[in-house]
Design a protein around this motif. Structure first.
Motif, PDB file in Angstrom:
ATOM      1  N   CYS A  59      -1.083  -4.957   8.296  1.00 45.10           N
ATOM      2  CA  CYS A  59      -0.173  -3.806   8.333  1.00 45.10           C
ATOM      3  C   CYS A  59      -0.657  -2.836   9.410  1.00 45.10           C
ATOM      4  O   CYS A  59      -1.848  -2.595   9.565  1.00 45.10           O
ATOM      5  CB  CYS A  59      -0.143  -3.121   6.970  1.00 45.10           C
ATOM      6  SG  CYS A  59       0.859  -1.622   6.936  1.00 45.10           S
TER       7      CYS A  59
ATOM      8  N   TYR B  21      -0.356   0.289   9.515  1.00 40.72           N
ATOM      9  CA  TYR B  21      -0.710   1.640   9.075  1.00 40.72           C
ATOM     10  C   TYR B  21      -2.198   1.761   8.724  1.00 40.72           C
ATOM     11  O   TYR B  21      -2.955   2.427   9.419  1.00 40.72           O
ATOM     12  CB  TYR B  21       0.193   2.021   7.902  1.00 40.72           C
ATOM     13  CG  TYR B  21       0.402   3.493   7.717  1.00 40.72           C
ATOM     14  CD1 TYR B  21      -0.141   4.430   8.599  1.00 40.72           C
ATOM     15  CD2 TYR B  21       1.165   3.971   6.651  1.00 40.72           C
ATOM     16  CE1 TYR B  21       0.067   5.783   8.423  1.00 40.72           C
ATOM     17  CE2 TYR B  21       1.382   5.331   6.472  1.00 40.72           C
ATOM     18  CZ  TYR B  21       0.826   6.231   7.366  1.00 40.72           C
ATOM     19  OH  TYR B  21       1.042   7.564   7.176  1.00 40.72           O
ATOM     20  N   HIS B  22      -2.633   1.084   7.672  1.00 44.55           N
ATOM     21  CA  HIS B  22      -4.052   1.177   7.293  1.00 44.55           C
ATOM     22  C   HIS B  22      -4.752  -0.173   7.347  1.00 44.55           C
ATOM     23  O   HIS B  22      -5.857  -0.332   6.846  1.00 44.55           O
ATOM     24  CB  HIS B  22      -4.199   1.761   5.892  1.00 44.55           C
ATOM     25  CG  HIS B  22      -3.367   2.991   5.664  1.00 44.55           C
ATOM     26  ND1 HIS B  22      -2.124   2.936   5.071  1.00 44.55           N
ATOM     27  CD2 HIS B  22      -3.582   4.277   5.997  1.00 44.55           C
ATOM     28  CE1 HIS B  22      -1.609   4.149   5.030  1.00 44.55           C
ATOM     29  NE2 HIS B  22      -2.467   4.988   5.583  1.00 44.55           N
ATOM     30  N   GLY B  23      -4.061  -1.155   7.915  1.00 42.02           N
ATOM     31  CA  GLY B  23      -4.704  -2.435   8.214  1.00 42.02           C
ATOM     32  C   GLY B  23      -4.913  -3.384   7.045  1.00 42.02           C
ATOM     33  O   GLY B  23      -5.684  -4.341   7.176  1.00 42.02           O
ATOM     34  N   TRP B  24      -4.227  -3.151   5.928  1.00 44.53           N
ATOM     35  CA  TRP B  24      -4.361  -4.136   4.849  1.00 44.53           C
ATOM     36  C   TRP B  24      -3.850  -5.481   5.352  1.00 44.53           C
ATOM     37  O   TRP B  24      -2.848  -5.532   6.062  1.00 44.53           O
ATOM     38  CB  TRP B  24      -3.549  -3.701   3.611  1.00 44.53           C
ATOM     39  CG  TRP B  24      -4.144  -2.525   2.886  1.00 44.53           C
ATOM     40  CD1 TRP B  24      -4.933  -1.538   3.413  1.00 44.53           C
ATOM     41  CD2 TRP B  24      -3.963  -2.202   1.501  1.00 44.53           C
ATOM     42  NE1 TRP B  24      -5.256  -0.624   2.446  1.00 44.53           N
ATOM     43  CE2 TRP B  24      -4.680  -1.000   1.262  1.00 44.53           C
ATOM     44  CE3 TRP B  24      -3.272  -2.799   0.437  1.00 44.53           C
ATOM     45  CZ2 TRP B  24      -4.721  -0.399  -0.004  1.00 44.53           C
ATOM     46  CZ3 TRP B  24      -3.303  -2.198  -0.813  1.00 44.53           C
ATOM     47  CH2 TRP B  24      -4.038  -1.006  -1.022  1.00 44.53           C
TER      48      TRP B  24
ATOM     49  N   HIS C  49       0.828  -1.205   0.000  1.00 44.46           N
ATOM     50  CA  HIS C  49       0.000   0.000   0.000  1.00 44.46           C
ATOM     51  C   HIS C  49       0.864   1.257   0.000  1.00 44.46           C
ATOM     52  O   HIS C  49       1.032   1.896  -1.029  1.00 44.46           O
ATOM     53  CB  HIS C  49      -0.983  -0.021   1.180  1.00 44.46           C
ATOM     54  CG  HIS C  49      -1.881   1.170   1.208  1.00 44.46           C
ATOM     55  ND1 HIS C  49      -2.239   1.799   2.374  1.00 44.46           N
ATOM     56  CD2 HIS C  49      -2.483   1.869   0.206  1.00 44.46           C
ATOM     57  CE1 HIS C  49      -3.025   2.829   2.086  1.00 44.46           C
ATOM     58  NE2 HIS C  49      -3.194   2.881   0.779  1.00 44.46           N
ATOM     59  N   ARG C  50       1.451   1.595   1.146  1.00 45.29           N
ATOM     60  CA  ARG C  50       2.261   2.812   1.200  1.00 45.29           C
ATOM     61  C   ARG C  50       3.676   2.578   1.697  1.00 45.29           C
ATOM     62  O   ARG C  50       4.342   3.489   2.158  1.00 45.29           O
ATOM     63  CB  ARG C  50       1.604   3.838   2.139  1.00 45.29           C
ATOM     64  CG  ARG C  50       0.288   4.383   1.644  1.00 45.29           C
ATOM     65  CD  ARG C  50       0.489   5.551   0.677  1.00 45.29           C
ATOM     66  NE  ARG C  50      -0.786   6.015   0.182  1.00 45.29           N
ATOM     67  CZ  ARG C  50      -1.596   6.825   0.867  1.00 45.29           C
ATOM     68  NH1 ARG C  50      -1.239   7.256   2.051  1.00 45.29           N
ATOM     69  NH2 ARG C  50      -2.751   7.204   0.357  1.00 45.29           N
ATOM     70  N   GLY C  51       4.084   1.326   1.696  1.00 44.86           N
ATOM     71  CA  GLY C  51       5.491   1.069   2.003  1.00 44.86           C
ATOM     72  C   GLY C  51       5.841   0.964   3.471  1.00 44.86           C
ATOM     73  O   GLY C  51       7.016   0.878   3.821  1.00 44.86           O
ATOM     74  N   MET C  52       4.861   0.970   4.349  1.00 40.39           N
ATOM     75  CA  MET C  52       5.150   0.798   5.788  1.00 40.39           C
ATOM     76  C   MET C  52       5.865  -0.529   6.009  1.00 40.39           C
ATOM     77  O   MET C  52       5.609  -1.507   5.310  1.00 40.39           O
ATOM     78  CB  MET C  52       3.829   0.837   6.558  1.00 40.39           C
ATOM     79  CG  MET C  52       3.924   0.535   8.047  1.00 40.39           C
ATOM     80  SD  MET C  52       5.086   1.558   8.939  1.00 40.39           S
ATOM     81  CE  MET C  52       4.036   2.825   9.622  1.00 40.39           C
TER      82      MET C  52
HETATM   83  S1  FES Z   1       0.902   1.153   4.323  1.00 35.59           S
HETATM   84 FE1  FES Z   1      -1.256   1.310   4.237  1.00 35.59          FE
HETATM   85  S2  FES Z   1      -1.857  -0.636   4.873  1.00 35.59           S
HETATM   86 FE2  FES Z   1       0.252  -0.808   4.862  1.00 35.59          FE
END
Ligand code: FES
Ligand SMILES: N[C@@H](CCC(=O)N[C@@H](CS)C(=O)NCC(=O)O)C(=O)O
Lengths: 218, 264
Positions: free
Chosen positions: B85, B87-90, B68-71
């Protein structure tokens, strides 16, 4: 008037006191100090309470305590009827707990300092702070490894004490200062054991275990 | 006398691991159910991985980057058979495929969204990673017990040389002097160190993980069922070994095997 805790949400040291009070079910009144950006802890009104200009400070009636380790010892003695958080009957156990309380100060001075540098831009020799933090974490890892062989999940035995609470925050928060836990499997397991304690509370950067949350707030 | 390790099936072999090979990243016991960790591997293309164990015990390894965003996925947590994840829970299944996007709960995530996966096998008490090897790591079944993993700021090649010259304790609490040990088997990923006296015989199996240039992780296993005080002695031996390894000055090419101060 009950207990007052001069507090700052991002302070790992203040979190020690908050965490133990939560685990013991003790009520208190927080007094928020604008540590950043206000620097209120270094101004005369606060220095009149704690000349060292550090957080946390606990006030209980006439008593003012300005060191997080002393605060933990006081809270445990006063509010833990089971005498497990700071057992003082056995001199060897007491000695070991005090030793880990002192060790917690070294975590603050190394891993905690690196975190202040990375999060708030505190000037610091960051490479040196990180190297020193890793030396301190290696000591902790070696000890926890041996505890694991003995079947003990915590620093001084099979039950958590104020020693664990004192050492927990700056170990858990060290990645905020660029000090990862990759090298420390025993530390990783110990951090989970503490997060699993009934009544555990969070702070920014230290989360509850997922399976301890309600499904709803997942 | 402790149970001897099962080294009978031809010992370790000198197989060509190369970049196809398996790399040990953690002892099984150090990645509990719902555990999530980061592992770095120094290779031609350095790897930064998340390694995790699902509720049912399955281990998996992905690139440590959320699609998603690289976390960093190593900050994430395990939900059942998925890694979520922070960050946004994917959420990602053990095959890396994205299974759930909280912001669009009713949508089936497109098959194109997935974390980059690696082969990840649990073998004889160690978790191994590979980019493309098909066979399990080529090691005998050792039946050992995990002692500990130890990061050392030193190259693997130096550590192998130093291990050839070490003495290891055979009893707990310093009851007897450490005894000379020798390497009785060795391959690309691992070696077995043995020390035998009339009273006891001890074997350490050490698996090497190149982490970053100049940094190596040793994953150490021992004979099964050692008493606690001996395990403690061995853990302290490992600390001393690290001290020697990190404090040796100029040994890389001109290393003198007779240097007495090498002995812990
Ligand atoms: S960075 Fe958004 S869910 Fe992982
Ligand atoms: N010895 C003190 C130290 C606490 C400490 O260093 N607190 C930090 C906040 S976490 C602080 O107030 N630092 C002052 C500053 O850095 O300006 C204790 O343990 O309470």
């Amino acid at each position: 008037m009950g207990l007052q805790l001069y507090d700052y949400i991002l302070s790992g040291s203040a979190y020690k006191a908050r965490l133990l009070m939560a685990l013991l079910g003790v009520d208190y009144q927080p007094v928020a100090i604008d540590f950043h950006p206000g620097g209120e802890h270094k101004k005369p009104d606060f220095l009149a309470i704690n000349p060292a200009g550090t957080l946390p400070v606990l006030v209980d009636g006439d008593l003012t305590l300005c060191d997080s380790q002393a605060i933990l010892a006081y809270l445990a003695q006063k509010f833990d009827p089971t005498d497990t958080w700071f057992p003082t009957r056995d001199p060897g156990v007491t000695g070991r707990i005090l030793q880990w309380l002192a060790f917690a100060g070294r975590l603050t001075d190394t891993a905690g300092a690196a975190r202040l540098h990375d999060m708030l831009g505190r000037p610091l020799n960051i490479e040196k702070a990180r190297t020193n933090a890793h030396m301190v974490l290696r000591e902790l890892e070696a000890h926890l490894t041996e505890q694991g062989f003995r079947g003990d999940n915590f620093l001084t035995g099979s039950n958590p004490t104020i020693a664990d609470i004192a050492c927990f925050p700056y170990t858990a928060l060290s990645p905020d200062g660029g000090i990862d836990h990759d090298d420390y499997p025993a530390i990783r397991k110990w951090l989970v054991a503490i997060r699993r304690l009934p009544g555990f509370i969070e702070m920014p950067g230290i989360h509850r275990l997922h399976d301890m949350r309600d499904e709803a707030d997942a | 006398m402790y149970g001897l390790l099962k080294l009978m099936n031809a010992g370790l072999t000198e197989n060509d691991q190369g970049s196809d090979g398996w790399v040990p990243v953690v002892l099984s016991a150090d990645l509990p159910v719902a555990g999530v960790m980061r592992a770095q591997i120094d290779a031609t293309q350095p790897l930064d991985l998340v390694v995790w164990r699902s509720r049912s015990g399955q281990v998996s390894a992905f690139d440590n980057r959320c699609p998603h965003r690289g976390m960093r996925l190593s900050f994430g947590f395990v939900r059942g058979e998925r890694l979520s994840c922070i960050y946004h829970g994917w959420q990602y299944g053990e095959d890396g495929a994205c299974r759930h996007i909280p912001a669009h709960p009713d949508m089936t995530p497109p098959a194109s969204i997935g974390a980059n996966t690696y082969l990840c096998r649990e073998y004889d008490g160690v978790i191994w990673i590979s980019q493309n090897a098909d066979n399990p790591p080529d090691l005998p079944t050792f039946g050992g017990q995990g002692l500990r993993s130890l990061s050392v700021n030193r190259d693997e090649a130096d550590l192998r040389k130093l291990l050839a010259e070490t003495c290891i304790p055979l009893s707990g609490a310093g009851e007897t002097a450490p005894a000379e040990a020798s390497i009785i088997a060795e391959n690309q990923t691992s070696l077995v160190l043995e020390s035998t006296t009339e009273a006891a015989s001890l074997q350490l199996m050490i698996h090497f993980q190149k982490v970053t240039p100049g940094k190596t992780m040793l994953h150490i296993q021992t004979n099964p069922d050692l008493p606690v005080d001996l395990r403690i002695s061995l853990s302290r031996w490992a600390e001393r070994f690290r001290w020697s390894a990190e404090n040796m000055g100029t040994m890389v090419n001109s290393w003198d095997a007779s240097a007495g101060e090498m002995r812990p």
